[in-house]
Design an enzyme around this catalytic site. Structure first.
Site, PDB file in Angstrom:
ATOM      1  N   SER A 135       0.887  -1.157   0.000  1.00  0.00           N
ATOM      2  CA  SER A 135       0.000   0.000   0.000  1.00  0.00           C
ATOM      3  C   SER A 135       0.921   1.200   0.000  1.00  0.00           C
ATOM      4  CB  SER A 135      -0.859   0.026   1.274  1.00  0.00           C
ATOM      5  OG  SER A 135      -1.458   1.306   1.429  1.00  0.00           O
ATOM      6  N   TYR A 148      -2.640  -0.251  10.542  1.00  0.00           N
ATOM      7  CA  TYR A 148      -2.476  -0.484   9.107  1.00  0.00           C
ATOM      8  C   TYR A 148      -1.141   0.100   8.638  1.00  0.00           C
ATOM      9  CZ  TYR A 148      -3.758  -0.939   4.169  1.00  0.00           C
ATOM     10  OH  TYR A 148      -3.791  -1.290   2.847  1.00  0.00           O
ATOM     11  N   LYS A 152       1.923  -2.214   7.388  1.00  0.00           N
ATOM     12  CA  LYS A 152       2.285  -2.133   5.965  1.00  0.00           C
ATOM     13  C   LYS A 152       3.735  -1.692   5.783  1.00  0.00           C
ATOM     14  CE  LYS A 152      -1.402  -3.603   3.718  1.00  0.00           C
ATOM     15  NZ  LYS A 152      -1.377  -4.689   2.720  1.00  0.00           N
TER      16      LYS A 152
HETATM   17  N1  LIG Z   1      -8.562  -0.916  -1.279  1.00  0.00           N
HETATM   18  C1  LIG Z   1      -7.580  -0.061  -1.165  1.00  0.00           C
HETATM   19  O1  LIG Z   1      -7.816   1.163  -1.198  1.00  0.00           O
HETATM   20  C2  LIG Z   1      -6.160  -0.554  -1.002  1.00  0.00           C
HETATM   21  C3  LIG Z   1      -5.120   0.375  -1.188  1.00  0.00           C
HETATM   22  C4  LIG Z   1      -3.805  -0.038  -1.022  1.00  0.00           C
HETATM   23  C5  LIG Z   1      -3.530  -1.361  -0.710  1.00  0.00           C
HETATM   24  N2  LIG Z   1      -4.555  -2.239  -0.529  1.00  0.00           N
HETATM   25  C6  LIG Z   1      -4.196  -3.624  -0.189  1.00  0.00           C
HETATM   26  O2  LIG Z   1      -4.644  -4.476  -1.218  1.00  0.00           O
HETATM   27  C7  LIG Z   1      -4.889  -5.781  -0.687  1.00  0.00           C
HETATM   28  C8  LIG Z   1      -6.260  -6.236  -1.108  1.00  0.00           C
HETATM   29  O3  LIG Z   1      -7.189  -5.300  -0.598  1.00  0.00           O
HETATM   30  P1  LIG Z   1      -8.641  -5.079  -1.216  1.00  0.00           P
HETATM   31  O4  LIG Z   1      -8.869  -3.639  -1.195  1.00  0.00           O
HETATM   32  O5  LIG Z   1      -8.794  -5.859  -2.452  1.00  0.00           O
HETATM   33  O6  LIG Z   1      -9.470  -5.711  -0.016  1.00  0.00           O
HETATM   34  P2  LIG Z   1     -10.892  -6.440   0.009  1.00  0.00           P
HETATM   35  O7  LIG Z   1     -11.296  -6.345   1.425  1.00  0.00           O
HETATM   36  O8  LIG Z   1     -11.778  -5.917  -1.052  1.00  0.00           O
HETATM   37  O9  LIG Z   1     -10.535  -7.952  -0.358  1.00  0.00           O
HETATM   38  C9  LIG Z   1      -9.640  -8.676   0.438  1.00  0.00           C
HETATM   39  C10 LIG Z   1      -9.953 -10.159   0.326  1.00  0.00           C
HETATM   40  O10 LIG Z   1      -8.962 -10.837   1.125  1.00  0.00           O
HETATM   41  C11 LIG Z   1      -9.598 -11.836   1.891  1.00  0.00           C
HETATM   42  N3  LIG Z   1      -8.787 -12.097   3.071  1.00  0.00           N
HETATM   43  C12 LIG Z   1      -8.625 -11.308   4.154  1.00  0.00           C
HETATM   44  N4  LIG Z   1      -7.808 -11.906   5.042  1.00  0.00           N
HETATM   45  C13 LIG Z   1      -7.453 -13.095   4.496  1.00  0.00           C
HETATM   46  C14 LIG Z   1      -6.629 -14.168   4.944  1.00  0.00           C
HETATM   47  N5  LIG Z   1      -6.027 -14.127   6.136  1.00  0.00           N
HETATM   48  N6  LIG Z   1      -6.478 -15.245   4.136  1.00  0.00           N
HETATM   49  C15 LIG Z   1      -7.112 -15.295   2.933  1.00  0.00           C
HETATM   50  N7  LIG Z   1      -7.903 -14.317   2.473  1.00  0.00           N
HETATM   51  C16 LIG Z   1      -8.069 -13.234   3.247  1.00  0.00           C
HETATM   52  C17 LIG Z   1     -10.978 -11.267   2.200  1.00  0.00           C
HETATM   53  O11 LIG Z   1     -11.900 -12.318   2.506  1.00  0.00           O
HETATM   54  C18 LIG Z   1     -11.316 -10.537   0.891  1.00  0.00           C
HETATM   55  O12 LIG Z   1     -12.011 -11.376  -0.024  1.00  0.00           O
HETATM   56  C19 LIG Z   1      -4.700  -5.651   0.818  1.00  0.00           C
HETATM   57  O13 LIG Z   1      -3.413  -6.112   1.167  1.00  0.00           O
HETATM   58  C20 LIG Z   1      -4.831  -4.164   1.059  1.00  0.00           C
HETATM   59  O14 LIG Z   1      -4.157  -3.753   2.209  1.00  0.00           O
HETATM   60  C21 LIG Z   1      -5.857  -1.867  -0.673  1.00  0.00           C
END
Ligand SMILES: NC(=O)c1ccc[n+]([C@@H]2O[C@H](COP(=O)([O-])OP(=O)(O)OC[C@H]3O[C@@H](n4cnc5c(N)ncnc54)[C@H](O)[C@@H]3O)[C@@H](O)[C@H]2O)c1
Length: 274
Positions: A135, A148, A152
């Site tokens: 992130s 977070y 991260k």
């Molecule tokens: N959405 C944002 O704005 C954003 C920005 C920067 C980084 N990220 C990062 O991107 C990654 C994905 O985030 P997203 O936004 O797609 O989230 P999301 O919540 O839409 O999807 C995450 C998925 O991961 C699954 N999950 C959670 N913990 C788990 C585990 N221990 N084992 C297996 N599956 C698990 C959840 O069930 C969900 O389906 C994360 O690492 C998040 O920190 C997200």
């Protein structure tokens, strides 16, 4: 890297960025193993991409063992591991220990445990590709979510360490560092996060396109929001000014609870990514 017929594992692949990665990798011809905690989601995306679903917790040793042995048993050795599953826990020092512990387990230890299980085979054959979804918060900070931001930074530090120690042994490590992305994590998160990040948020498909497009370059940092490089430069070269800018954002979030229209200028404080 050559993606046609490559074996790719995506953790947290049942939704958001992970699902978009799974779809894009499959379009490139990869054989995709879709992992998620949620079985229904993992199965749905795996069906959609003609891949294999493994529903388990990717942050535990047992989950990683199961995921890797099913992936290897189904398709053979893993070429690309996308350590993507993550959790966003908010709050500051007052956040409960559980929030800190879960953030550490999912955002950091899942990557450590995956690497521990992948490296022996990868080092033996001199090849392996580890894509860590971090992130921009791992490079900068997050004004409303200390667990977070801190975890991260750990995710990024571990990816850097892997690259430093194993980068000359055929192991490619890349860190995907977007700001806001239109997924459940952002859309279902707190008002402050949405107010700060939604305007510039990308779709998960845009993030997956950038990430998969950069796999061939092998460059460590993948920045779907290119301005993050400038913010990181500001943080490194004028920490006091960067911190002052972040304090202003924090104050604004606390007092207004809504997005300021103030221009960031040419030396912007970095907005806090989720
Ligand atoms: N959405 C944002 O704005 C954003 C920005 C920067 C980084 N990220 C990062 O991107 C990654 C994905 O985030 P997203 O936004 O797609 O989230 P999301 O919540 O839409 O999807 C995450 C998925 O991961 C699954 N999950 C959670 N913990 C788990 C585990 N221990 N084992 C297996 N599956 C698990 C959840 O069930 C969900 O389906 C994360 O690492 C998040 O920190 C997200």
């Amino acid at each position: 890297m050559e993606l046609s017929e490559a074996v790719a594992v995506v953790t947290g692949g049942g939704a958001g960025i992970g699902a978009a990665l799974a779809r894009r990798l499959s379009r490139e011809g990869a054989r995709v193993v879709v992992n998620d905690l949620d079985k229904t989601r993992a199965t749905r995306i795996a069906r959609e991409v003609g891949g294999h679903a493994v529903a388990c917790d990717a942050s535990t040793d047992a989950g990683v063992d199961r995921l890797l042995s099913e992936a290897r048993g189904t398709y053979g050795e893993i070429d690309l591991f996308c350590a993507n599953a993550g959790v966003a826990r908010g709050g500051g020092a007052e956040a409960p220990d559980e929030a800190w512990a879960t953030s550490w387990e999912v955002n950091v230890m899942a990557h450590v445990r995956a690497a521990r299980a992948l490296l022996p085979a990868w080092l033996a054959r001199g090849r392996g590709h580890f894509l860590a979804t971090v992130s921009a918060a791992g490079l900068l900070s997050h004004v409303t979510a200390a667990p977070y931001a801190v975890s991260k930074h750990g995710t990024l530090a571990f990816a850097e360490w892997l690259s430093i120690v194993h980068g000359d042994q055929g192991i490619t490590v890349q860190a995907l560092c977007p700001q806001g992305v239109r997924t459940d994590m952002l859309l279902g998160g707190d008002d402050a996060g949405r107010a700060l990040l939604l305007d510039d948020a990308l779709t998960p498909e845009e993030v997956a396109d950038t990430a998969v497009g950069e796999l061939g370059s092998g460059r460590f940092l993948i920045l779907p929001h290119p301005e993050v490089a400038r913010y990181e430069l500001h943080r490194a070269t004028d920490r006091e000014r960067w911190l002052a800018g972040m304090r202003r954002i924090s104050e604004r979030v606390k007092s207004a609870g809504s997005k300021s229209t103030e221009s960031a200028g040419d030396h912007p404080p970095s907005p806090p990514p989720p």
